[in-house]
Design an enzyme around this catalytic site. Structure first.
Site, PDB file in Angstrom:
ATOM      1  N   ARG A  18       1.205  -1.441  -0.013  1.00 51.18           N
ATOM      2  CA  ARG A  18       0.059  -0.470  -0.165  1.00 51.18           C
ATOM      3  C   ARG A  18       1.078   1.104  -0.140  1.00 51.18           C
ATOM      4  NH1 ARG A  18      -0.735  -4.872   1.411  1.00 51.18           N
ATOM      5  NH2 ARG A  18       0.408  -4.385   3.693  1.00 51.18           N
ATOM      6  N   CYS A  67      -5.693  -2.935   9.142  1.00 50.64           N
ATOM      7  CA  CYS A  67      -4.762  -2.107   7.623  1.00 50.64           C
ATOM      8  C   CYS A  67      -4.928  -0.846   7.727  1.00 50.64           C
ATOM      9  CB  CYS A  67      -4.248  -3.093   6.895  1.00 50.64           C
ATOM     10  SG  CYS A  67      -2.829  -1.843   5.916  1.00 50.64           S
ATOM     11  N   THR A  76      -2.706   1.830   6.251  1.00 48.08           N
ATOM     12  CA  THR A  76      -2.844   2.357   5.002  1.00 48.08           C
ATOM     13  C   THR A  76      -3.287   2.470   3.762  1.00 48.08           C
ATOM     14  OG1 THR A  76      -0.495   1.418   5.786  1.00 48.08           O
ATOM     15  CG2 THR A  76      -0.271   2.866   3.280  1.00 48.08           C
ATOM     16  N   THR A 125       3.215   4.090   9.126  1.00 47.41           N
ATOM     17  CA  THR A 125       3.685   3.975   8.010  1.00 47.41           C
ATOM     18  C   THR A 125       3.865   5.693   6.889  1.00 47.41           C
ATOM     19  OG1 THR A 125       1.940   3.524   6.705  1.00 47.41           O
ATOM     20  CG2 THR A 125       2.445   2.018   7.145  1.00 47.41           C
ATOM     21  N   LYS A 144       7.489  -6.979   9.055  1.00 45.12           N
ATOM     22  CA  LYS A 144       6.994  -6.938   8.172  1.00 45.12           C
ATOM     23  C   LYS A 144       8.025  -8.480   7.903  1.00 45.12           C
ATOM     24  CE  LYS A 144       4.232  -4.414   5.762  1.00 45.12           C
ATOM     25  NZ  LYS A 144       2.585  -4.700   6.121  1.00 45.12           N
ATOM     26  N   CYS A 197      -0.880   1.958  12.912  1.00 43.39           N
ATOM     27  CA  CYS A 197      -0.752   0.600  11.761  1.00 43.39           C
ATOM     28  C   CYS A 197      -1.003  -0.509  12.312  1.00 43.39           C
ATOM     29  CB  CYS A 197       0.937   1.097  11.004  1.00 43.39           C
ATOM     30  SG  CYS A 197       2.130  -0.551  10.195  1.00 43.39           S
TER      31      CYS A 197
END
Lengths: 236, 236
Positions: free
Chosen positions: B51, B86, B88, B128, B168, B197
């Protein structure tokens, strides 16, 4: 990066075990970024009728029809391999596998084979009444060349208490009750014990059990990662 | 027991955050047995294009088409309410909500409202680059009557390191880097910080953060349980 297969998870049986299975698949897939992980679709059908109650004739609510419908929906959604993180539901494995056009992983058979690979010759099985009374693990162990021992009636009642009164009810497991059943099986000469109910996998998740336990949900996670074409890390 | 709505989870963005969200919904639903839980269907589409990379123009791979297709599949599967764990991805919220015929929960708006309900007037946001540079939280906070502060460029780079290079990538979070960014925001007069996030929610899951942090994934879990007609336990 190779294209991996889509994993379908027929879940909700129970939901917390499904969440743990999903987490295990992610944690043990070799991946450096989101996009390296396996695409999955999960049916968390918590309202599926209780498997043990139906198998033992205590309820007329048949879980099979719900499981079959959800499995077909997973395939429609794109699932190319199906995993069912519930041992008791494997009573219906043969019918389900025949009804579904993609491979369905057999957790019970895979777990018996894992016990053989670990060098066991005599295993104990901790599972629901539904799994025990239908000889689900006994038959799979015999097919794999293993002797299989289950708890006596009193100890089995303690295993059911831990599964239903504790874990499925959102309570901490009664480890004293658990160990009475486990020690009976070790006392009967079992080298290792199969956690043949994914609710009991949640006990191992808490770090409460040693390496003599073979966790069916870990075996299924490993098999699912491999079946989808990815590499396993940190299991076995 | 009332009939609850089916929750659809548009997930995989990333996968471990989705697994945690799923676990939170289960853990915080009042339930005494499997069948008291919410039926859910989860698309864990890990291969959805990144994203942040798309939003910042670093990649031409548009995640929206994948998200829209997966959301439609969730509805076809029976989802009656959709949650997207999520932050983002909420850049695409308005388009997605318009395209999907069932309610889509807005995690960003709900989290800003939770900060107001906690008595905050000035919040910091850890998120993010994609979320920060599109003013996703800044706009939601303004609409909720909150002042909103984001890290400066150097501190924001540390937040991105924790999200991408650590979490991640399956590594432990660099808490020294995290706290440099967090302390900058507290030093700017923020009474609380929004974990904007869901990868950062995994830091809080590890017990590493105190009650001054408002976790967007917990807010979304609470809203999802309520939207599906169930009762929440143990959150806030």
């Amino acid at each position: 990066m190779e294209k991996s297969k889509v994993l379908g998870i027929l879940g909700g049986l129970g939901p917390m075990a499904t969440a743990y299975f999903y987490e295990l698949v992610i944690a043990h897939t070799v991946a450096a970024r989101d996009q390296d992980h396996i695409d999955m679709v999960i049916s968390s059908k918590a309202t599926t009728p209780d498997r043990t109650a139906y198998i033992l004739g205590e309820s007329a609510d048949d879980p099979f029809d719900v499981m079959e419908r959800e499995a077909h929906r997973l395939v429609t959604f794109g699932a190319e391999v199906i995993a069912i993180p519930c041992n008791t539901a494997h009573y219906f494995y043969t019918r389900l596998d025949a009804a579904i056009p993609v491979p369905v992983l057999n957790m019970v058979r895979l777990t018996a084979e894992k016990a053989v690979a670990k060098g066991c010759t005599r295993v104990g099985v901790l599972a629901t009444d539904g799994t025990v009374e239908t000889d689900t693990y006994q038959l799979a162990c015999r097919a794999a060349g293993l002797e299989c021992v289950v708890p006596d009636k009193a100890a089995q009642a303690l295993v059911m208490q831990v599964i239903y009164d504790d874990i499925k009810s959102g309570m901490p497991p009664n480890m004293a009750a658990f160990h009475i059943a486990a020690n009976q099986l070790f006392g009967a000469g079992c080298q290792c014990l199969i956690l043949g109910c994914t609710e009991l996998s949640l006990v191992k998740k808490q770090g409460l059990l040693d390496e003599r336990y073979i966790d069916s949900i870990e075996v299924l996670a490993e098999a699912a990662i491999v079946a989808c074409g990815k590499t396993v890390q940190g299991l076995y």
